[in-house]
Every structure is written in C-alpha cells, then in structure tokens.
Design a protein around this motif. Structure first.
Motif, PDB file in Angstrom:
ATOM      1  N   ILE A 104       0.830  -1.211   0.000  1.00  0.00           N
ATOM      2  CA  ILE A 104       0.000   0.000   0.000  1.00  0.00           C
ATOM      3  C   ILE A 104       0.864   1.260   0.000  1.00  0.00           C
ATOM      4  CG2 ILE A 104      -1.660   1.333   1.388  1.00  0.00           C
ATOM      5  CD1 ILE A 104      -2.651  -1.433   2.475  1.00  0.00           C
ATOM      6  N   ASP A 105       1.998   1.192   0.702  1.00  0.00           N
ATOM      7  CA  ASP A 105       2.749   2.414   0.982  1.00  0.00           C
ATOM      8  C   ASP A 105       3.555   2.955  -0.204  1.00  0.00           C
ATOM      9  OD1 ASP A 105       1.834   2.052   3.588  1.00  0.00           O
ATOM     10  OD2 ASP A 105       3.584   0.852   4.139  1.00  0.00           O
ATOM     11  N   SER A 106       4.203   2.059  -0.934  1.00  0.00           N
ATOM     12  CA  SER A 106       5.137   2.571  -1.953  1.00  0.00           C
ATOM     13  C   SER A 106       4.444   3.294  -3.126  1.00  0.00           C
ATOM     14  CB  SER A 106       6.101   1.485  -2.434  1.00  0.00           C
ATOM     15  OG  SER A 106       5.428   0.312  -2.768  1.00  0.00           O
TER      16      SER A 106
ATOM     17  N   ASN B  26      11.174   5.613  -1.273  1.00  0.00           N
ATOM     18  CA  ASN B  26      10.478   4.375  -0.890  1.00  0.00           C
ATOM     19  C   ASN B  26       9.327   4.650   0.069  1.00  0.00           C
ATOM     20  OD1 ASN B  26      11.412   4.384   1.803  1.00  0.00           O
ATOM     21  ND2 ASN B  26      13.282   3.291   1.227  1.00  0.00           N
ATOM     22  N   GLY B  27       8.614   3.595   0.417  1.00  0.00           N
ATOM     23  CA  GLY B  27       7.388   3.733   1.206  1.00  0.00           C
ATOM     24  C   GLY B  27       7.581   3.421   2.675  1.00  0.00           C
ATOM     25  N   GLU B  28       8.799   3.597   3.171  1.00  0.00           N
ATOM     26  CA  GLU B  28       9.018   3.320   4.594  1.00  0.00           C
ATOM     27  C   GLU B  28       8.293   4.340   5.466  1.00  0.00           C
ATOM     28  OE1 GLU B  28      13.432   1.226   4.302  1.00  0.00           O
ATOM     29  OE2 GLU B  28      13.282   3.372   4.702  1.00  0.00           O
TER      30      GLU B  28
ATOM     31  N   GLY C 177       8.514   3.238  12.277  1.00  0.00           N
ATOM     32  CA  GLY C 177       7.927   2.371  13.296  1.00  0.00           C
ATOM     33  C   GLY C 177       6.928   1.349  12.790  1.00  0.00           C
ATOM     34  N   GLN C 178       6.664   1.329  11.466  1.00  0.00           N
ATOM     35  CA  GLN C 178       5.599   0.452  10.951  1.00  0.00           C
ATOM     36  C   GLN C 178       5.921  -1.027  11.169  1.00  0.00           C
ATOM     37  OE1 GLN C 178       4.567  -0.300   6.605  1.00  0.00           O
ATOM     38  NE2 GLN C 178       3.190   1.397   7.045  1.00  0.00           N
ATOM     39  N   VAL C 179       7.149  -1.408  10.879  1.00  0.00           N
ATOM     40  CA  VAL C 179       7.596  -2.790  11.114  1.00  0.00           C
ATOM     41  C   VAL C 179       9.025  -2.730  11.650  1.00  0.00           C
ATOM     42  CG1 VAL C 179       6.163  -4.012   9.406  1.00  0.00           C
ATOM     43  CG2 VAL C 179       8.268  -2.900   8.657  1.00  0.00           C
TER      44      VAL C 179
ATOM     45  N   SER D 288      11.846  -3.408  10.470  1.00  0.00           N
ATOM     46  CA  SER D 288      12.895  -2.825   9.617  1.00  0.00           C
ATOM     47  C   SER D 288      12.718  -1.325   9.436  1.00  0.00           C
ATOM     48  CB  SER D 288      12.898  -3.508   8.253  1.00  0.00           C
ATOM     49  OG  SER D 288      11.654  -3.313   7.623  1.00  0.00           O
ATOM     50  N   GLN D 289      11.689  -0.762  10.044  1.00  0.00           N
ATOM     51  CA  GLN D 289      11.458   0.683   9.880  1.00  0.00           C
ATOM     52  C   GLN D 289      11.508   1.454  11.195  1.00  0.00           C
ATOM     53  OE1 GLN D 289       7.999   1.100   7.215  1.00  0.00           O
ATOM     54  NE2 GLN D 289       8.846  -0.600   6.053  1.00  0.00           N
ATOM     55  N   THR D 290      12.142   0.858  12.205  1.00  0.00           N
ATOM     56  CA  THR D 290      12.476   1.667  13.381  1.00  0.00           C
ATOM     57  C   THR D 290      13.604   2.595  12.947  1.00  0.00           C
ATOM     58  OG1 THR D 290      14.194   0.146  14.106  1.00  0.00           O
ATOM     59  CG2 THR D 290      11.958  -0.251  14.945  1.00  0.00           C
TER      60      THR D 290
ATOM     61  N   ASP E 250       0.440   8.173   9.403  1.00  0.00           N
ATOM     62  CA  ASP E 250      -0.197   6.983   9.959  1.00  0.00           C
ATOM     63  C   ASP E 250      -0.667   6.101   8.807  1.00  0.00           C
ATOM     64  OD1 ASP E 250       0.091   8.087  12.423  1.00  0.00           O
ATOM     65  OD2 ASP E 250      -2.027   8.627  12.682  1.00  0.00           O
ATOM     66  N   LYS E 251      -0.793   4.805   9.101  1.00  0.00           N
ATOM     67  CA  LYS E 251      -1.262   3.881   8.056  1.00  0.00           C
ATOM     68  C   LYS E 251      -2.626   4.323   7.516  1.00  0.00           C
ATOM     69  CE  LYS E 251      -0.406   0.155   5.665  1.00  0.00           C
ATOM     70  NZ  LYS E 251       0.869  -0.264   5.074  1.00  0.00           N
ATOM     71  N   ILE E 252      -3.482   4.776   8.411  1.00  0.00           N
ATOM     72  CA  ILE E 252      -4.838   5.190   7.989  1.00  0.00           C
ATOM     73  C   ILE E 252      -4.759   6.354   7.002  1.00  0.00           C
ATOM     74  CG2 ILE E 252      -7.003   6.233   8.824  1.00  0.00           C
ATOM     75  CD1 ILE E 252      -7.150   4.174  10.713  1.00  0.00           C
TER      76      ILE E 252
HETATM   77 MG    MG Z   1       5.153  -0.598   4.376  1.00  0.00          MG
END
Ligand code: MG
Ligand code: ATP
Length: 401
Positions: free
Chosen positions: A190-192, A288-290, A293-295, A297-299, A322-324
């Motif tokens: 969804i993010d990228s 990129n779509g980082e 804190g999402q996962v 690897s994204q701290t 936020d994801k929303i």
């Molecule tokens: Mg993502």
C-alpha cells in the motif's frame, strides 16, 4: 476554433504554488504547458498560456475525458470551466445573461474580478450592474450575498473575460519534470505507490524498481506491481519499471545469515542495488514507502543501519504518516484495491519469527560478509529486465512477460 455554440467554453487553469517561484516561473509554466499538451495529444484542443494563467479550448463532447486527465496533472492548483468572451461591456452582459438563463437557481450573487484596470468600471460597481441585469431579465429570483445557489464569477482580463460558476481543485504540486529523476522502490504494498504519488507531486520524474524472487514470488505479484505502475503513470509521462531478479541474493541470505538479521541484510542489499541503478539510469535519489515504526525494519535504528550502505539521499514521503492516512491517499489515487490483492512479496516470503528491532551495524556487516554479495549484486544489476509503462501507448504487458 472558438465561435460555434459548442466551443465557447474553456478550461481556465490556475497555477497556485507555481506563482511563488519568481525566477523559475517560465520554466515551470513551460513544463506544465508541455505536460498538458502531451496528455491531451489525442484531443482537439488549443492551449494558451501566459504568466498568470493557462486556458484550454476544447470540443464539448470531450469535456469529461479532459477534466479526468487534468485532475491528474501536477502543477494545476485549481481550474474552472469558463465561458470566454472579449473584454467588452456589451458582450459580457449579453453572454452572462445568456449562460445564467440556462441555470436553475433561486438566489444568486455576481462577483467581478478585474485584473484589467483599463476596463472602465470598477469591480464592485460592475458586480452590481451585472446583478441588476440578471434581476431584470429572470423572474422570481433574488440576490443572496452570503449563501447564494449560484455564484456568477466574472474575471475581466486584458485579453479576455471569463464567466464561470464553479472552481474545481486540481492535483496541486509542481509539474512533473521540474525536478530530476528518482528511483522508486515499488513493492506490491500500500505504501510505496503512495510514496511515488507524492514524489511525482513535487515535480520529480520516476523510474521504479521491483525486487522479485521467482519461484518464491509469482508472475501475478509482478503483474500487480505493473498495475500499480500504470496508476502512477497517469500522473506523469511514463515510468520505466526495472525488475530485479533477487532470488540468488535472498536465498544466500537465508542460507548463510543469522535469522533475526535477514530482513536488515535483505534491505541493505536492496539499497545497494537501488543505488547502482541510480547511477546506471541517472536517478538522483531513492524513494520508498518506509514509515517510521511500521515494522521492525522501519524503526529509526533499523533505517539508520540499512541506510548506511549508500550516500544517495533516500526520500520517504510517507515516513511520518499513519497507516490510515496512507490508506486514504491510496484510495484517492485508486491503488488501494490493487495493493490489497494477496500475492506474496519477496519481503513476506521469508519472514523471520523475530526480526531484530534495534540491529547493530557491526553485526549486520559481519553477517552479510558470510557470502559474496558484491558479485551477486553486479549480476542482479546486469540482468535487469526493464518494462516501459506508458499508458498512452496501450502496451500489452502480457506480451512482455
Ligand atoms: Mg510498508
Ligand atoms: P508497502 O510499503 O509498499 O505497502 P510493504 O509495507 O509490504 O509494502 P515494506 O516491507 O514495509 O513493504 O517495505 C518498505 C518499503 O521498501 C516499501 O514501501 C518499498 O518502497 C520497499 N520495498 C519493499 N519490498 C520491495 C520489493 N519487493 N520491491 C521494491 N521495493 C520494495
């Protein structure tokens, strides 16, 4: 082209944020002009531009298609569907009454904006005069200056006068091509795609990179990325999608490296390849779509350990969303429904049970040195498969796969 009854309207484009760019103004306007022209190449249009505005003469039957395209051209702040006449009192009165008569309303208000100060009557006075014309000629209506059913806007400029009722918001941002190229890491998520949309909105050109790990990931997963690329290509000219065969690297990582560091190392490899592709294809930045804190690897710690393999700037447009909020944008740009189709991505195929949340740089380096990644990276870069995503050409991607 103007004259016939079906061609007396134009799309009047307002530049918005462009107008803050004093020195670069012509460059921005010319870029926007070229982008509009390219996107409307299949339509019979005349495009006029000056430093304050742009307007497009079109054939009535094409209006819906053209506004659909205009809505996806960055650099357009707002636009109106306006009747265009010469800046002459008599002509303005006649045309205004003519078009207002076609509308259904009980209350109205006239708003005149006069940028042509040579026009003999001032804006307030002229608004009153035009209002009086309407009251005199149309029965059972009245003026309401606060909440009118119909706002009649009359914009008097030196060359022409524009009469319209509504203003529509455009895509905003800067024209694509006013910034150099970036390399978008485009997964099927969804993010990228949302990150790509925001990058294009700032005027960047984009190439995209997709890391695939066939047979662990499928051709359907790749098709999904192509579909996402097509959605993004609506906002620009075209996108070159570089498909990287990531299988050998990924298999080596999972054979040789500590399990909890596999994702960290995999992403360091992705960044290394993306950096090489930037050099190869003139990309100035990676996008990129980082999202912080999402996962695991994204701290911030992970991002810093991963990012340290490259000096190329990494732009993360959704880092602080936020994801929303990201999902809202994904819906708006119509990528959400594609993104949620469930196909395995190379990141989801080999997920360790407990990925490290605060990786250490020295451990990552020690682990990745357990295999000869340099030569595998060169091999991956040299065997790139590039797909040109160009919506204007109706490319049949099944032919390319
Ligand atoms: Mg993502
Ligand atoms: P997305 O972030 O696109 O929704 P995701 O959340 O599954 O997908 P992450 O694992 O969070 O992806 O990866 C973060 C970012 O790394 C992605 O947004 C994307 O920019 C990039 N990325 C991940 N996997 C790939 C891939 N297979 N090909 C290209 N880029 C990728």
């Amino acid at each position: 082209m103007r004259g016939g009854d079906t061609m007396d309207r134009v799309i009047l484009i307002k530049y918005g944020e462009l107008s803050t760019k004093k020195a670069n103004r012509n460059f921005f306007i010319n870029s926007l002009y070229n982008n509009v022209k390219n996107k409307l190449v299949d339509y019979k249009v005349n495009i006029h531009k000056d430093r304050a505005k742009m307007y497009i003469e079109f054939e009535d039957k094409d209006l819906d298609n053209i506004t659909g395209i205009i809505n996806k051209i960055f650099g357009i702040h707002a636009y109106q569907i306006a009747y265009i006449v010469e800046s002459n009192d008599e002509v303005i009165r006649t045309k205004m009454l003519d078009v207002v008569k076609k509308e259904k309303f009980n209350t109205f208000k006239v708003e005149v904006k006069r940028s042509d100060k040579k026009f003999p009557i001032n804006s307030q006075e002229y608004s009153r005069e035009l209002g009086a014309v309407i009251l005199k000629n149309i029965p059972d209506i009245k003026v309401d200056v606060h909440k009118p059913d119909l706002k009649v806007k009359v914009e008097i400029r030196e060359d022409n006068t524009f009469i319209y009722f509504n203003t529509y918001m455009g895509a905003g941002g800067y024209p694509v091509g006013t910034q150099p190229k970036g390399m978008l890491m485009l997964s099927g998520g969804i993010d990228s795609p949302v990150a790509g949309y925001y990058a294009l909105k700032r005027g960047m050109k984009l190439d995209a990179i997709y890391f695939e790990a066939i047979p662990h990931t499928s051709i359907e997963a790749r098709n999904k990325v192509i579909s996402l690329g097509k959605k993004l290509a609506d906002y620009c000219d075209s996108i070159n999608l570089h498909v990287v065969n990531f299988t050998p690297i990924q298999e080596e990582i999972y054979k040789k490296c500590r399990e909890d560091y596999c994702i960290t190392i995999m992403r360091r490899m992705m960044y290394r390849i993306a950096s090489k592709l930037c050099e190869k294809y003139n990309g100035l930045v990676i996008v990129n779509g980082e999202s912080i804190g999402q996962v695991a690897s994204q701290t911030l710690t992970s991002m810093s350990v991963i990012n340290s393999v490259t000096n190329i700037p990494v732009i993360r447009p959704v880092a602080c969303m936020d994801k929303i909020e990201i999902i809202d944008v994904a819906r708006k740009i119509d990528t959400y429904d594609i993104s949620i189709i469930p196909y395995e991505d190379c990141c989801t195929v080999f997920v360790p049970k407990h990925p490290v949340i605060n990786p250490k740089l020295d451990v990552a380096i020690k682990e990745e040195n357990k295999f000869d990644y340099e030569s595998l990276i060169d091999e991956a870069v040299n065997s790139i498969n590039t797909i040109k995503i160009d919506n204007s050409k109706n490319t049949e991607f099944s032919d390319l796969l």
